[in-house]
Design a protein around this motif. Structure first.
Motif, PDB file in Angstrom:
ATOM      1  N   GLY A   1      -5.043 -95.002  45.603  1.00 25.71           N
ATOM      2  CA  GLY A   1      -5.482 -94.017  46.585  1.00 25.71           C
ATOM      3  C   GLY A   1      -4.411 -93.187  47.247  1.00 25.71           C
ATOM      4  O   GLY A   1      -4.667 -92.607  48.301  1.00 25.71           O
TER       5      GLY A   1
ATOM      6  N   THR B   1      -4.138 -95.418  52.604  1.00 20.02           N
ATOM      7  CA  THR B   1      -4.571 -94.278  53.415  1.00 20.02           C
ATOM      8  C   THR B   1      -3.959 -94.327  54.811  1.00 20.02           C
ATOM      9  O   THR B   1      -3.634 -93.298  55.381  1.00 20.02           O
ATOM     10  CB  THR B   1      -6.110 -94.252  53.515  1.00 20.02           C
ATOM     11  OG1 THR B   1      -6.634 -94.160  52.194  1.00 20.02           O
ATOM     12  CG2 THR B   1      -6.597 -93.079  54.322  1.00 20.02           C
TER      13      THR B   1
ATOM     14  N   GLY C   1      -3.446 -92.290  42.352  1.00 21.47           N
ATOM     15  CA  GLY C   1      -4.195 -91.533  43.342  1.00 21.47           C
ATOM     16  C   GLY C   1      -4.242 -90.052  43.065  1.00 21.47           C
ATOM     17  O   GLY C   1      -3.630 -89.546  42.125  1.00 21.47           O
ATOM     18  N   TYR C   2      -4.963 -89.349  43.909  1.00 17.77           N
ATOM     19  CA  TYR C   2      -5.165 -87.908  43.764  1.00 17.77           C
ATOM     20  C   TYR C   2      -3.860 -87.131  43.898  1.00 17.77           C
ATOM     21  O   TYR C   2      -3.800 -85.978  43.507  1.00 17.77           O
ATOM     22  CB  TYR C   2      -6.168 -87.409  44.806  1.00 17.77           C
ATOM     23  CG  TYR C   2      -7.611 -87.622  44.434  1.00 17.77           C
ATOM     24  CD1 TYR C   2      -7.989 -88.537  43.462  1.00 17.77           C
ATOM     25  CD2 TYR C   2      -8.613 -86.903  45.066  1.00 17.77           C
ATOM     26  CE1 TYR C   2      -9.318 -88.724  43.133  1.00 17.77           C
ATOM     27  CE2 TYR C   2      -9.951 -87.088  44.749  1.00 17.77           C
ATOM     28  CZ  TYR C   2     -10.290 -88.006  43.773  1.00 17.77           C
ATOM     29  OH  TYR C   2     -11.602 -88.185  43.452  1.00 17.77           O
ATOM     30  N   TYR C   3      -2.838 -87.739  44.472  1.00 21.82           N
ATOM     31  CA  TYR C   3      -1.541 -87.051  44.541  1.00 21.82           C
ATOM     32  C   TYR C   3      -1.110 -86.649  43.130  1.00 21.82           C
ATOM     33  O   TYR C   3      -0.574 -85.574  42.918  1.00 21.82           O
ATOM     34  CB  TYR C   3      -0.477 -87.937  45.191  1.00 21.82           C
ATOM     35  CG  TYR C   3       0.890 -87.290  45.176  1.00 21.82           C
ATOM     36  CD1 TYR C   3       1.194 -86.269  46.074  1.00 21.82           C
ATOM     37  CD2 TYR C   3       1.859 -87.680  44.266  1.00 21.82           C
ATOM     38  CE1 TYR C   3       2.430 -85.651  46.065  1.00 21.82           C
ATOM     39  CE2 TYR C   3       3.106 -87.070  44.248  1.00 21.82           C
ATOM     40  CZ  TYR C   3       3.382 -86.058  45.140  1.00 21.82           C
ATOM     41  OH  TYR C   3       4.608 -85.444  45.123  1.00 21.82           O
TER      42      TYR C   3
ATOM     43  N   ARG D   1      -7.043 -99.245  48.708  1.00 20.58           N
ATOM     44  CA  ARG D   1      -6.831 -97.891  49.194  1.00 20.58           C
ATOM     45  C   ARG D   1      -6.805 -97.811  50.722  1.00 20.58           C
ATOM     46  O   ARG D   1      -6.109 -96.977  51.294  1.00 20.58           O
ATOM     47  CB  ARG D   1      -7.939 -97.000  48.636  1.00 20.58           C
ATOM     48  CG  ARG D   1      -7.865 -95.574  49.042  1.00 20.58           C
ATOM     49  CD  ARG D   1      -9.036 -94.795  48.414  1.00 20.58           C
ATOM     50  NE  ARG D   1      -8.908 -93.387  48.660  1.00 20.58           N
ATOM     51  CZ  ARG D   1      -9.250 -92.787  49.792  1.00 20.58           C
ATOM     52  NH1 ARG D   1      -9.755 -93.473  50.784  1.00 20.58           N
ATOM     53  NH2 ARG D   1      -9.093 -91.485  49.938  1.00 20.58           N
TER      54      ARG D   1
ATOM     55  N   LYS E   1      -6.773 -85.958  39.992  1.00 22.41           N
ATOM     56  CA  LYS E   1      -8.143 -86.447  40.155  1.00 22.41           C
ATOM     57  C   LYS E   1      -8.494 -87.178  38.856  1.00 22.41           C
ATOM     58  O   LYS E   1      -7.801 -87.015  37.844  1.00 22.41           O
ATOM     59  CB  LYS E   1      -9.094 -85.288  40.418  1.00 22.41           C
ATOM     60  CG  LYS E   1      -9.210 -84.306  39.260  1.00 22.41           C
ATOM     61  CD  LYS E   1     -10.204 -83.217  39.582  1.00 22.41           C
ATOM     62  CE  LYS E   1     -10.354 -82.187  38.508  1.00 22.41           C
ATOM     63  NZ  LYS E   1     -10.488 -82.563  37.139  1.00 22.41           N
TER      64      LYS E   1
ATOM     65  N   GLU F   1      -2.642 -90.060  48.200  1.00 24.46           N
ATOM     66  CA  GLU F   1      -3.061 -88.659  48.158  1.00 24.46           C
ATOM     67  C   GLU F   1      -1.988 -87.697  48.627  1.00 24.46           C
ATOM     68  O   GLU F   1      -2.078 -86.499  48.384  1.00 24.46           O
ATOM     69  CB  GLU F   1      -4.332 -88.462  48.987  1.00 24.46           C
ATOM     70  CG  GLU F   1      -5.521 -89.205  48.412  1.00 24.46           C
ATOM     71  CD  GLU F   1      -6.812 -88.940  49.168  1.00 24.46           C
ATOM     72  OE1 GLU F   1      -6.814 -88.107  50.099  1.00 24.46           O
ATOM     73  OE2 GLU F   1      -7.820 -89.566  48.803  1.00 24.46           O
ATOM     74  N   THR F   2      -0.961 -88.203  49.301  1.00 25.51           N
ATOM     75  CA  THR F   2       0.078 -87.313  49.827  1.00 25.51           C
ATOM     76  C   THR F   2       1.456 -87.770  49.363  1.00 25.51           C
ATOM     77  O   THR F   2       1.662 -88.927  49.003  1.00 25.51           O
ATOM     78  CB  THR F   2       0.064 -87.297  51.366  1.00 25.51           C
ATOM     79  OG1 THR F   2       0.469 -88.596  51.846  1.00 25.51           O
ATOM     80  CG2 THR F   2      -1.315 -86.944  51.920  1.00 25.51           C
TER      81      THR F   2
END
Length: 128
Positions: free
Chosen positions: A82, A53, A102-104, A49, A107, A84-85
């Motif tokens: 990881g 990131t 990932g959270y994109y 991750r 969760k 997220e975007t």
């Protein structure tokens, strides 16, 4: 240390014969490094991750690009952890990453929530 690697290499060969697949998690950090690829060839590697990131920094992008190219040349699957975007997902996709987590996308969710998550088509909506 050599005996350990010989034994581990033998075990992983047996697992592959039994069609059991395995991954190197958090590749590029900690105990997962290039030297292990000389003894054991995993089915996939999960890019740590910390690289995802910072994917827009030139160093992280260069390292991630190299990991993906190396894995593809060794016929190893690639998972990035990881994201997220949308920007991170787009960069990883353009670099040729096989799977992006990932959270994109979501969760962590419980098993019973997964069915509802998949029914609603959230995954296909986010990919576009």
């Amino acid at each position: 240390a050599v005996k350990y690697w010989d034994e581990l290499s033998s075990i992983t060969k047996t697992l592959k014969v039994l069609n059991i697949k395995f991954s190197f998690d958090d590749f590029g950090t900690g105990n997962t490094s290039l030297k292990y690829l000389t003894k054991i060839l995993p089915d996939e590697i999960k890019i740590d991750r910390s690289f995802v990131t910072n994917i827009n920094s030139s160093k992280s992008k260069i390292i991630t690009t190299a990991i993906i190219a190396m894995a593809k040349s060794l016929n190893i699957g690639i998972v990035a952890e990881g994201a997220e975007t949308k920007e991170e997902v787009d960069v990883l996709h353009n670099l040729g990453c096989d799977i992006i987590q990932g959270y994109y996308y979501s969760k962590p969710i419980k098993k019973d929530e997964l069915v509802e998550f998949l029914k609603n088509g959230i995954i296909s909506e986010k990919k576009g």
